[in-house]
Scaffold this active site. Structure first.
Site, PDB file in Angstrom:
ATOM      1  N   LYS A 172     148.414  81.452  -9.159  1.00 47.24           N
ATOM      2  CA  LYS A 172     149.457  80.425  -9.229  1.00 47.24           C
ATOM      3  C   LYS A 172     150.691  81.030  -9.879  1.00 47.24           C
ATOM      4  O   LYS A 172     150.578  81.786 -10.860  1.00 47.24           O
ATOM      5  CB  LYS A 172     148.930  79.241 -10.048  1.00 47.24           C
ATOM      6  N   SER A 252     148.953  70.332  -9.641  1.00 48.52           N
ATOM      7  CA  SER A 252     150.100  71.169  -9.317  1.00 48.52           C
ATOM      8  C   SER A 252     149.712  72.529  -8.725  1.00 48.52           C
ATOM      9  O   SER A 252     150.572  73.256  -8.245  1.00 48.52           O
ATOM     10  CB  SER A 252     150.935  71.406 -10.583  1.00 48.52           C
ATOM     11  N   SER A 276     145.417  69.185 -12.398  1.00 47.33           N
ATOM     12  CA  SER A 276     146.147  70.126 -11.553  1.00 47.33           C
ATOM     13  C   SER A 276     145.294  71.179 -10.865  1.00 47.33           C
ATOM     14  O   SER A 276     145.780  71.890  -9.991  1.00 47.33           O
ATOM     15  CB  SER A 276     147.253  70.814 -12.360  1.00 47.33           C
TER      16      SER A 276
END
Length: 557
Positions: A172, A252, A276
């Site tokens: 990420k 996210s 997330s």
């Protein structure tokens, strides 16, 4: 001597010409793929008809990043990697777990270089197609093919098939990687040449390959209010492979979930503050683990909350999840919450069984037919089902934890981890920076950033909020766990992520099935702190008993 020199020169010219001929021939067969921008109006209009209000999009592709730049530096490597080669390798790679891929490499059916090129080719293949692109990848590591070649030179005889050695991993893009920028999806951090995060170094120490960076909800979805999940100014709008511009990606860690689901990497790492990892894993039919706070280091990760943040593995299978978790655990002296964990999670899952384990089933959720079927399958496999009715409680002050922590934690990150080119130093700076070009930098606004500045909660008040919420959330779970001697409580997707977050309880989501429209759902296992081994055991046993994950239909080629 003159004749010898001429002979050597002639040999060199012959080889150079042959290499040049091969390159030209190869380029004629495999012309370079170029992504072309297109008029998004029709696609954007279609999202207005969707039931999910957060899917009403203002844009799809980034106005900051040219997609061609993602794979530009690796194009010379792809010149020698044909569609035919790609198709030949699919049977060895697509939907295969780490032990299977490692064994095929040991057997000589595949190399680490081929594995890496396969993923780069596949990313370019889909991300350059405006009808299929998912915007799941922000950047690729320009050195990754060279690094894969170096691993191929090593003796593979003693490589553990249950290891991360040579496996291409996406991180990420809020996780620091020394040789790449770490943007958190934000224009303010577009040139952030940060230090490597502690977990990145752990991966590199074990010879994993950092394939690149995955898109995310900008600033880990702590920027705008009510905006689409999976959007960032750098990466554009991440899209769900099971229903492109139909289903949300979750956030996210959107790009991490999407990339794993679409077989753009062996595995990925996401981060979670509250939901997330669980949300995008469930929405994209992959396995996601949100560990207990302290199991994994947060050093070198762009923060929201030092109280609640944690990275975690996102994979196609529970086995891969355990292998990736093994690779990144380790005590970090620079993270005050970091713990020394002495567990081989891969070994522990072999003991996994549903038989005689006690599962707390939330009675209200049995109205969901997919959850109900999952519970029945667990019961059939020997699990003991105890229906519970947790009392609905609020989590007062939750937002203040995020507000005050980010106000304090972001400046620390910038001063200790970010590159010297970063001009913003705090949230106030970031707000001003974004306002200079709001259409490009914050098309959905920055209401949450503005809320951070408006929050006047004191340190003393915040400490009271944290302890109060931890007590409320632990009581929410423990009232039933203790009374009924439950091993875990079963939830859906990220439905109870907020409670697990402030309780600091770990959670694992495993593919549970699909709605009639094809939208994925995950069965989420929640347990007391440092129960990761138990969660992986039960998740593995459930996965083996049900095998619910399906490859997204439009991404099987």
């Amino acid at each position: 001597m003159k004749n010898v020199s001429f002979f050597l020169f002639a040999i060199f010219v012959f080889i150079a010409c042959k290499k040049q001929d091969k390159t030209e021939t190869q380029l004629e067969k495999e012309p370079r793929v170029v992504w072309q921008p297109y008029d998004e109006a029709a696609d954007l209009a279609a999202t207005e008809m969707l039931e999910q209000t957060r899917m009403h999009l203002k844009l799809i592709n980034s106005k900051v990043l040219d997609k061609n730049d993602i794979w530009k530096t690796l194009e010379p490597e792809l010149d020698f990697f044909s569609e035919e080669k790609y198709n030949d390798l699919k049977k060895f790679i697509l939907e295969k777990n780490i032990p299977t891929i490692q064994q095929q490499i040991k057997d000589g059916k595949l190399t680490y270089e081929e594995l890496t090129l396969f993923y780069i080719y596949r990313i370019r293949k889909y991300e350059s197609d405006n009808a299929l692109s998912l915007n799941s990848v922000i950047s690729l590591n320009p050195k990754v093919v060279e690094q894969a070649r170096d691993l191929d030179k090593m003796d593979k005889k003693n490589i553990d098939i249950n290891s991360i050695f040579g496996m291409p991993i996406l991180l990420k893009d809020n996780i620091g990687t020394k040789d790449m920028v770490t943007t958190a999806g934000a224009v303010a951090l577009q040139n952030n040449k940060s230090k490597s995060a502690f977990i990145t170094e752990r991966l590199l120490d074990k010879n994993a390959l950092i394939l690149g960076k995955a898109n995310l909800s900008e600033w880990a979805y702590f920027l705008c209010s009510g905006c689409p999940v999976g959007y960032s100014a750098i990466g554009g709008q991440t899209l769900n492979p099971y229903g492109r511009m139909v289903f949300e990606t979750g956030g996210s860690s959107s790009g991490s979930g999407v990339a794993v689901a679409a077989n753009f990497c062996v595995a990925a790492i996401g981060t979670e503050t509250s939901g997330s990892i669980l949300s995008p894993s469930s929405q994209n039919s992959v396995v996601g683990l949100k560990p207990t706070i302290g199991v994994l280091s947060r050093t070198g990760i762009v923060p929201i909350s030092s109280t609640l943040d944690t990275p975690g593995p996102m994979t196609k299978s529970v086995i891969d999840n355990a292998i990736l978790l093994n690779a990144v655990i380790g005590k970090d002296d620079n993270d005050v919450i970091s713990k020394a964990i002495d567990i081989n999670f891969m070994d522990s899952i072999k003991e996994g069984s549903l038989k005689e384990k006690r599962f707390g089933v939330i009675k209200e959720l049995l109205e969901d037919s997919i959850y109900k079927i999952a519970v029945e399958k667990i019961k059939k496999a020997g699990g003991e089902i105890i229906e519970i009715e947790p009392e609905r409680v609020q989590l007062p002050g939750f937002l203040s934890i995020l507000n005050i922590d980010m106000k304090n934690d972001l400046p620390v990150y910038i001063s200790t981890q970010s590159g010297s080119d970063i001009t913003v130093k705090n949230i106030k700076d970031a707000i001003v920076f974004n306002q200079q070009d709001s259409i490009k930098r914050i098309p959905y606004g920055q209401q949450l950033f503005e809320g951070i500045l408006a929050d006047s909660t004191t340190t003393e008040e915040l400490n009271v909020i944290k302890e109060n919420l931890k007590t409320i959330a632990r009581n929410y779970f423990d009232t039933h766990i203790d009374k009924h001697q439950l091993d875990v409580i079963l939830s859906i997707n990220n439905y109870h992520a907020g409670y697990a977050a402030v309780a600091k309880y770990p959670a694992l989501t495993v593919p549970m099935g699909y709605t009639g429209k094809g939208e994925p759902k995950g069965l989420t296992f929640i347990a007391k702190p440092f129960s990761e081994a138990l969660l992986l055991q039960l998740g593995y046993a459930y996965e083996q008993a049900t095998k619910e994950r399906k490859e997204p239909a439009n991404y099987m080629d």
